[in-house]
Design a protein around this motif. Structure first.
Motif, PDB file in Angstrom:
ATOM      1  N   LEU A  43      64.679  54.476  44.824  1.00 24.83           N
ATOM      2  CA  LEU A  43      63.226  54.418  44.804  1.00 24.83           C
ATOM      3  C   LEU A  43      62.661  55.551  45.420  1.00 24.83           C
ATOM      4  O   LEU A  43      61.668  56.147  45.085  1.00 24.83           O
ATOM      5  CB  LEU A  43      62.769  53.014  45.353  1.00 24.83           C
ATOM      6  N   VAL A  44      62.939  55.647  46.592  1.00 28.61           N
ATOM      7  CA  VAL A  44      62.332  56.814  47.439  1.00 28.61           C
ATOM      8  C   VAL A  44      62.246  58.123  46.884  1.00 28.61           C
ATOM      9  O   VAL A  44      61.467  58.871  46.633  1.00 28.61           O
ATOM     10  CB  VAL A  44      63.144  56.862  49.061  1.00 28.61           C
ATOM     11  N   SER A  45      63.805  58.408  46.345  1.00 22.56           N
ATOM     12  CA  SER A  45      63.866  59.617  45.561  1.00 22.56           C
ATOM     13  C   SER A  45      63.041  59.748  44.366  1.00 22.56           C
ATOM     14  O   SER A  45      62.390  60.604  44.175  1.00 22.56           O
ATOM     15  CB  SER A  45      65.334  59.832  45.156  1.00 22.56           C
ATOM     16  N   PHE A  46      62.865  58.705  43.622  1.00 23.53           N
ATOM     17  CA  PHE A  46      62.282  58.601  42.435  1.00 23.53           C
ATOM     18  C   PHE A  46      60.547  58.881  42.825  1.00 23.53           C
ATOM     19  O   PHE A  46      60.030  59.566  42.055  1.00 23.53           O
ATOM     20  CB  PHE A  46      62.290  57.317  41.674  1.00 23.53           C
ATOM     21  N   ILE A  47      60.021  58.164  43.839  1.00 23.73           N
ATOM     22  CA  ILE A  47      58.767  58.354  44.255  1.00 23.73           C
ATOM     23  C   ILE A  47      58.628  59.858  44.658  1.00 23.73           C
ATOM     24  O   ILE A  47      57.426  60.596  44.212  1.00 23.73           O
ATOM     25  CB  ILE A  47      58.283  57.436  45.480  1.00 23.73           C
ATOM     26  N   GLY A  48      59.491  60.371  45.393  1.00 21.39           N
ATOM     27  CA  GLY A  48      59.233  61.799  45.759  1.00 21.39           C
ATOM     28  C   GLY A  48      59.294  62.769  44.529  1.00 21.39           C
ATOM     29  O   GLY A  48      58.420  63.693  44.715  1.00 21.39           O
ATOM     30  N   ILE A  49      60.186  62.711  43.736  1.00 26.55           N
ATOM     31  CA  ILE A  49      59.998  63.361  42.480  1.00 26.55           C
ATOM     32  C   ILE A  49      58.824  63.518  41.656  1.00 26.55           C
ATOM     33  O   ILE A  49      57.967  64.451  41.286  1.00 26.55           O
ATOM     34  CB  ILE A  49      61.353  62.920  41.363  1.00 26.55           C
ATOM     35  N   MET A 106      55.992  66.400  41.065  1.00 23.58           N
ATOM     36  CA  MET A 106      55.704  66.750  39.749  1.00 23.58           C
ATOM     37  C   MET A 106      54.173  66.603  39.597  1.00 23.58           C
ATOM     38  O   MET A 106      53.600  67.705  39.193  1.00 23.58           O
ATOM     39  CB  MET A 106      56.300  65.986  38.731  1.00 23.58           C
ATOM     40  N   LEU A 107      53.592  65.533  40.046  1.00 19.83           N
ATOM     41  CA  LEU A 107      52.144  65.340  40.214  1.00 19.83           C
ATOM     42  C   LEU A 107      51.250  66.352  40.999  1.00 19.83           C
ATOM     43  O   LEU A 107      50.354  67.075  40.699  1.00 19.83           O
ATOM     44  CB  LEU A 107      51.632  64.148  40.827  1.00 19.83           C
ATOM     45  N   GLY A 108      51.951  66.787  42.217  1.00 19.72           N
ATOM     46  CA  GLY A 108      51.461  67.759  42.996  1.00 19.72           C
ATOM     47  C   GLY A 108      51.471  69.001  42.513  1.00 19.72           C
ATOM     48  O   GLY A 108      50.404  69.733  42.340  1.00 19.72           O
ATOM     49  N   ILE A 109      52.491  69.380  41.685  1.00 15.18           N
ATOM     50  CA  ILE A 109      52.416  70.855  40.975  1.00 15.18           C
ATOM     51  C   ILE A 109      51.649  70.813  39.945  1.00 15.18           C
ATOM     52  O   ILE A 109      50.879  71.871  39.554  1.00 15.18           O
ATOM     53  CB  ILE A 109      54.001  70.782  40.436  1.00 15.18           C
ATOM     54  N   ALA A 110      51.422  69.880  39.264  1.00 14.60           N
ATOM     55  CA  ALA A 110      50.385  69.566  38.009  1.00 14.60           C
ATOM     56  C   ALA A 110      49.016  69.778  38.506  1.00 14.60           C
ATOM     57  O   ALA A 110      48.144  70.472  37.960  1.00 14.60           O
ATOM     58  CB  ALA A 110      50.639  68.236  37.268  1.00 14.60           C
ATOM     59  N   TRP A 111      48.797  69.146  39.676  1.00 15.71           N
ATOM     60  CA  TRP A 111      47.427  68.937  40.396  1.00 15.71           C
ATOM     61  C   TRP A 111      47.159  70.369  40.956  1.00 15.71           C
ATOM     62  O   TRP A 111      45.873  70.829  40.584  1.00 15.71           O
ATOM     63  CB  TRP A 111      47.271  68.040  41.587  1.00 15.71           C
ATOM     64  N   SER A 112      48.216  71.095  41.432  1.00 12.11           N
ATOM     65  CA  SER A 112      47.935  72.464  41.766  1.00 12.11           C
ATOM     66  C   SER A 112      47.631  73.413  40.805  1.00 12.11           C
ATOM     67  O   SER A 112      46.691  74.261  40.937  1.00 12.11           O
ATOM     68  CB  SER A 112      49.013  72.993  42.629  1.00 12.11           C
TER      69      SER A 112
END
Length: 325
Positions: free
Chosen positions: A230-236, A240-246
């Motif tokens: 779950l930690v790994s999934f949340i991190g991924i 991805m959201l951070g890349i998209a937002w950037s």
């Protein structure tokens, strides 16, 4: 004749002991298919439970009374009872007798007729509160989906198993773990029956909310990698959201230059970021704590005293006791 060991953990059950022993004597007096050994485990009771067990007239079975130096919990009590049991088959019962004693005979028949090493008693219905039912259902669902796929939907409290399973349990005593899920995971031939759980006749249940939460955490940490995944999934996902937002910010800046900057957006990002970080660190710390706890090799239980019968049971008269300290 085969011998069945019945392990009964007791904790502050002084008001139940007389009824419990009476029921044991009555039931096993008329059981011709196997001889019975009852292993009482006093889990550090602070009332007169130990004295009641000593004074009780144990006529229809051989018995042992194991007394802990303090309260170690029901699963530690079961493990101590398994270690001291000498029967060909071993099962569990509880002092409140919400699980009927007929289960012992039914499980024995199941394990003998099906030629299996493990026989489960699955709850068909249960006489408990709505909150307990909801917790049990949620626990079973989480265990089936993320830890043990063959975990029963309505759960179980009673199981009978052979000496082969006992040897595996004695060689792999785990702290902060579930003895039931350990047995379920062994992979030996298994079968099961269903039964209706009864109302508690006297006393108060020791199955508190804190113990339920501990069992849930222990079960997941001991038998599932789901929290780490779950930690790994949340991190991924957040990466991805951070890349998209950037990319979106860069696009708006180049072509429109209309995004306002300020502390609200910054505060939101910090709150979400620190929240996720703290949750992740908490889950990782849970695993590290279990590793540290295992490396210490502290005893799962400490036996203060064992009271053991010195003669074979009879249906009349008193029994002799040997006390080993």
């Amino acid at each position: 004749m085969a011998k069945v060991s019945v392990i009964i953990p007791v904790y502050n059950e002084e008001e139940n002991i007389h009824h419990l022993v009476s029921e044991l004597n009555s039931y096993f007096h008329d059981e011709p298919r196997f001889s019975t050994e009852v292993v009482f485990v006093n889990d550090g009771s602070s009332d007169a439970t130990m004295e009641r067990l000593r004074e009780a007239p144990h006529h229809a079975y051989t018995y042992k009374i194991i007394s802990f130096s303090r309260n170690f919990g029901s699963h530690a009590a079961l493990r101590a009872g398994i270690q001291k049991a000498q029967g060909d088959y071993i099962t569990f019962m509880y002092a409140d007798l919400q699980d009927p004693l007929t289960l012992v005979s039914r499980l024995y028949e199941e394990i003998e007729s099906k030629r299996v090493d493990i026989a489960w008693a699955f709850r068909n219905s249960t006489a408990v509160s709505t909150s307990e039912k909801l917790f049990s259902s949620a626990y079973a669902m989480l265990m089936r989906n993320y830890a043990v796929p063959n975990f029963p939907k309505k759960g179980f409290d009673i199981v009978m198993f052979s000496k082969k399973v006992k040897a595996c349990l004695d060689n792999g005593i785990e702290n902060n773990s579930s003895v039931f899920i350990q047995i379920l995971n062994f992979g030996f031939k298994q079968s099961g029956i269903t039964y209706d759980k009864r109302q508690r006749l006297a006393g108060k249940s020791k199955w508190t909310l804190s113990k339920k939460i501990k069992l849930l955490i222990d079960s997941f940490v001991a038998f599932s990698f789901a929290p780490i995944r779950l930690v790994s999934f949340i991190g991924i996902v957040f990466f991805m959201l951070g890349i998209a937002w950037s990319g979106y910010i860069i696009f708006r800046k180049i072509f429109f230059d209309d995004l306002a900057t300020g502390w609200p957006a910054l505060l939101s990002i910090l709150m979400v970021g620190f929240g996720i970080t703290n949750i992740s660190l908490g889950i990782i710390a849970e695993y590290l704590w279990r590793t540290l706890d295992a490396s210490r090799k502290r005893p799962v239980f400490v036996i203060d005293e064992v009271v053991e019968e010195a003669v074979e049971p009879s249906h009349v008269g008193n029994v002799l006791l040997d006390v080993y300290k």
